[in-house]
Write an enzyme that holds these catalytic residues in place. Structure first.
Site, PDB file in Angstrom:
ATOM      1  N   SER A 122      53.973  22.769  12.009  1.00  0.00           N
ATOM      2  CA  SER A 122      51.972  22.998  11.865  1.00  0.00           C
ATOM      3  C   SER A 122      51.919  24.297  12.364  1.00  0.00           C
ATOM      4  CB  SER A 122      51.352  22.161  12.870  1.00  0.00           C
ATOM      5  OG  SER A 122      49.805  22.251  12.658  1.00  0.00           O
ATOM      6  N   HIS A 123      51.669  24.734  13.322  1.00  0.00           N
ATOM      7  CA  HIS A 123      51.030  25.830  13.722  1.00  0.00           C
ATOM      8  C   HIS A 123      52.177  26.874  14.634  1.00  0.00           C
ATOM      9  CE1 HIS A 123      49.520  23.656  16.743  1.00  0.00           C
ATOM     10  NE2 HIS A 123      49.870  23.910  17.744  1.00  0.00           N
ATOM     11  N   ASP A 286      46.098  27.364   9.301  1.00  0.00           N
ATOM     12  CA  ASP A 286      47.351  27.440   9.997  1.00  0.00           C
ATOM     13  C   ASP A 286      48.576  27.050   9.115  1.00  0.00           C
ATOM     14  OD1 ASP A 286      47.261  24.570   9.591  1.00  0.00           O
ATOM     15  OD2 ASP A 286      48.773  24.276  11.419  1.00  0.00           O
ATOM     16  N   ASP A 288      50.806  24.418   7.841  1.00  0.00           N
ATOM     17  CA  ASP A 288      50.567  23.308   7.199  1.00  0.00           C
ATOM     18  C   ASP A 288      49.176  23.327   6.503  1.00  0.00           C
ATOM     19  OD1 ASP A 288      49.782  22.692   9.423  1.00  0.00           O
ATOM     20  OD2 ASP A 288      50.569  20.462   9.253  1.00  0.00           O
ATOM     21  N   ASP A 290      45.969  22.036   7.641  1.00  0.00           N
ATOM     22  CA  ASP A 290      44.839  21.399   8.559  1.00  0.00           C
ATOM     23  C   ASP A 290      44.329  22.316   9.521  1.00  0.00           C
ATOM     24  OD1 ASP A 290      47.107  21.416  10.484  1.00  0.00           O
ATOM     25  OD2 ASP A 290      47.704  19.248  10.306  1.00  0.00           O
ATOM     26  N   ARG A 291      44.595  23.411   9.417  1.00  0.00           N
ATOM     27  CA  ARG A 291      43.520  23.676  10.576  1.00  0.00           C
ATOM     28  C   ARG A 291      42.377  25.364   9.992  1.00  0.00           C
ATOM     29  NH1 ARG A 291      46.694  24.597  16.604  1.00  0.00           N
ATOM     30  NH2 ARG A 291      46.963  22.383  16.891  1.00  0.00           N
ATOM     31  N   LYS A 385      42.684  16.237   8.519  1.00  0.00           N
ATOM     32  CA  LYS A 385      42.261  17.666   9.127  1.00  0.00           C
ATOM     33  C   LYS A 385      42.805  17.863   7.612  1.00  0.00           C
ATOM     34  CE  LYS A 385      44.816  19.425  12.439  1.00  0.00           C
ATOM     35  NZ  LYS A 385      45.283  18.303  13.732  1.00  0.00           N
TER      36      LYS A 385
HETATM   37  C1  G1P Z   1      47.342  20.077  19.814  1.00  0.00           C
HETATM   38  C2  G1P Z   1      45.488  20.034  19.206  1.00  0.00           C
HETATM   39  C3  G1P Z   1      44.933  18.489  19.224  1.00  0.00           C
HETATM   40  C4  G1P Z   1      45.591  18.535  17.477  1.00  0.00           C
HETATM   41  C5  G1P Z   1      47.916  18.682  17.470  1.00  0.00           C
HETATM   42  C6  G1P Z   1      48.130  18.340  16.352  1.00  0.00           C
HETATM   43  O1  G1P Z   1      47.885  18.994  20.745  1.00  0.00           O
HETATM   44  O2  G1P Z   1      45.148  20.027  21.216  1.00  0.00           O
HETATM   45  O3  G1P Z   1      44.202  18.863  18.776  1.00  0.00           O
HETATM   46  O4  G1P Z   1      45.492  17.374  17.035  1.00  0.00           O
HETATM   47  O5  G1P Z   1      47.305  19.699  18.199  1.00  0.00           O
HETATM   48  O6  G1P Z   1      47.642  19.202  15.383  1.00  0.00           O
HETATM   49  P1  G1P Z   1      47.842  18.978  22.262  1.00  0.00           P
HETATM   50  O7  G1P Z   1      48.874  20.390  21.929  1.00  0.00           O
HETATM   51  O8  G1P Z   1      47.068  19.226  22.586  1.00  0.00           O
HETATM   52  O9  G1P Z   1      48.979  17.333  22.131  1.00  0.00           O
HETATM   53 ZN    ZN Z   2      48.769  21.986  11.476  1.00  0.00          ZN
END
Ligand code: G1P
Ligand code: ZN
Length: 552
Positions: A122-123, A286, A288, A290-291, A385
């Site tokens: 992801s990010h 981000d 991948d 989704d954000r 998302k």
């Molecule tokens: C974080 C975000 C959460 C999201 C997840 C995946 O998780 O807070 O809302 O669904 O990334 O993108 P966290 O690191 O808080 O567990």
């Molecule tokens: Zn992501």
């Protein structure tokens, strides 16, 4: 170029000397450093456990792709050869292995696949010193439930061997069809189907008119997966001038950046919009895809507010013209959307953090839109998302309302009141210190009720637990909540997605009705609550940090 393998490839059973004990998937699959993933047999062990656990593997169709980070192509090669060894009949993968998470969700659904394997952290930063990840989505296109990831984890703990075939690496440079033994490998352009879906949901003609009418926009793909999607959408189809998409070429290390669209990591874009007057709209996604982060000229849209604005204006988009069945938000997300839902007379659900909790509600048709404070917004069009969907939705609203982002926000708060909101993250905290802080605060909760806090009184304090309205499953321990008598609240959680030490997240929220002061800086509006939680939870004392790493 097409080629079809003729001879049956050689099957190999590879023995593991000892099983891996650390392959417990978190909220978003197995996420570890690239270095950990490069240990011999590490990726293979996890993939073997997936193929032994996922229903329908034999004879099924699988979607495979990732965000382009370091390790993406190697993982695709390994997974293709392991899929062939496990009797998968077809794998749909993409040119360059580039496939955003929402686009993967769409393909799984439209191609009736048994699921998909998404290669992404992801990010999180990528590269040899960054992170890698493997996530499995199920046949509905959404993240698999805990029962599945638990079973995969159990399998890895005792795994003795895995199956793989020997076959040449498949060329991903152009759309083509291949075979590995009896298994078909379809390499498609990962952008096409997604763009088609967006054209069904939104009125591209009106967005094109907006963009042509002196509406300079900047989109930051952060050198991650959305670059090719955004270039096609904004520059090729919607007529934004070349260069509107910044950092649009996916790089294995994201240009050494941290592909998380927030004010800290998408700083260049934020500066462009918040401190300059050259652009009327800005957005970023981000790693991948989704954000999303939405910015207007001198205006930052808090993600909790974004969900509320999309809900209030949903009927402006063709896909939602008939209204919404309901909405949902994760618990730490502000209640801004609740107020809108109430006025619209639709249901509003509060779920634990993580997209998977929206899946049942979406599948059952109880909700149309949902979102999280962590820059995640989506709808029933896929089961993830969707960053670019959110950006297009905002453009759709702006195209119909023909005003600035700041005007949309001002009008929204004048109508519904404003939920001042901020999240403070303390990243890379020593695990013991973070858990110590959390456990101590949890132990204090029962005694806090009735006590004073930031000039108010604590009306309730608990650890959030959730009963799924569809399948009645119970999920406990989802975050400490301190609820004040005026509706304000503080939430404390430990992140489930970090890879270095622990991350403490503090969520602060305070509601001001439409008659109140709607133009404060959130850090000022929340200052008394910030210092009250810092004291109560002994944040500085226990973490050694006198300020958060990231403030949103
Ligand atoms: C974080 C975000 C959460 C999201 C997840 C995946 O998780 O807070 O809302 O669904 O990334 O993108 P966290 O690191 O808080 O567990
Ligand atoms: Zn992501």
């Amino acid at each position: 170029m097409s080629s079809t393998a003729t001879a049956e490839p050689i099957q190999r059973q590879v023995r593991l000397e000892t099983p891996f004990s650390d392959q417990k998937p978190g909220t978003s699959g197995l996420r570890k450093s690239s270095e950990q993933f490069e240990q011999p047999n590490y990726l293979e062990s996890f993939v073997e456990a997936i193929f032994r656990t996922l229903p329908g593997v034999q004879g099924g169709t699988l979607v495979l792709g990732g965000d382009g980070r370091y390790g993406n192509r190697r993982a695709i090669d390994v997974i293709l050869r392991m899929a062939a060894a496990h009797g998968v009949s077809k794998v749909i993968t993409t040119t360059g292995g580039i496939l955003s998470t929402p686009a993967a969700s769409n393909l799984i659904r439209s191609r009736k696949a048994i699921g998909g394997i998404i290669l992404s952290a992801s990010h999180n930063p990528g590269g040899p010193n960054g992170d890698f990840g493997v996530k499995v989505n199920g046949a509905n296109g959404g993240p698999t439930p805990a029962s599945f990831t638990d079973a995969v984890y159990e399998c890895t703990k005792t795994l003795e061997q895995y199956s793989i075939v020997e076959a040449p690496t498949i060329d991903l440079d152009a759309p083509s069809n291949h075979g590995i033994g009896a298994m078909v490998v379809e390499v498609i352009d990962g952008v096409d189907d997604f763009v088609e879906l967006m054209q069904e949901l939104f009125d591209f003609e009106s967005i094109r008119d907006l963009i042509r009418s002196d509406f300079p926009l900047a989109f930051d793909a952060m050198h991650a997966v959305t670059g090719p999607y955004a270039t096609r959408l904004f520059e090729e189809l919607l007529g934004a001038p070349a260069g509107s998409v910044r950092n649009g070429i996916p790089l294995e290390d994201f240009g050494k950046g941290h592909p998380d669209p927030n004010l800290t990591y998408a700083h260049d874009l934020a500066e462009l919009l918040l401190e300059g007057d050259d652009y009327r709209f800005g957005a970023a996604c981000d790693g991948d895809g989704d954000r999303n982060m939405i910015l207007g000229q001198r205006c930052f849209v808090n993600p909790s507010d974004s969900l509320a604005v999309l809900t209030a204006n949903a009927t402006l988009a063709p896909a939602y013209a008939d209204g919404l069945s309901g909405v949902a938000r994760s618990m730490p997300t502000s209640a801004a959307v609740d107020v809108v839902a109430k006025e619209l007379g639709i249901e509003c659900f509060e779920t634990p953090t993580g997209w998977k909790f929206f899946g049942n509600l979406l599948d059952a048709g109880r909700i149309t839109l949902c979102g999280e404070e962590s820059f995640g917004t989506g709808s029933n069009h896929v089961r993830e998302k969707d960053g670019l969907w959110a950006v297009l939705f905002w453009l759709q609203i702006l195209a119909k309302r023909r005003c600035s982002v700041a005007e949309i926000m001002d009008e929204h708060w004048k109508r519904f009141g404003r939920h001042y909101y901020s999240r403070h993250d303390y990243e890379a905290v020593a695990s013991e210190a973070a858990h110590g802080l959390y456990d101590r605060l949890e132990g204090m909760l029962p005694d806090l009720i009735g006590q004073a806090f930031a000039g108010r009184q604590i009306a309730n304090a608990d650890n959030f637990s959730y009963v799924d309205p569809i399948d009645s499953s119970v999920t406990k321990g989802q975050g400490l909540r301190i609820l004040l008598d005026d509706g304000s609240r503080v939430v404390v959680r430990l992140s489930g997605t970090g890879t270095k030490g622990a991350t403490i997240r503090i969520y602060l929220e305070s509601y001001v009705p439409s008659s109140g002061d709607l133009a404060m800086d959130p850090q000022v509006a929340l200052a008394d609550m910030i210092s009250a939680i810092n004291q109560l939870a002994e944040i500085e004392q226990r973490t050694g940090m006198d300020r958060p790493t990231v403030i949103t």
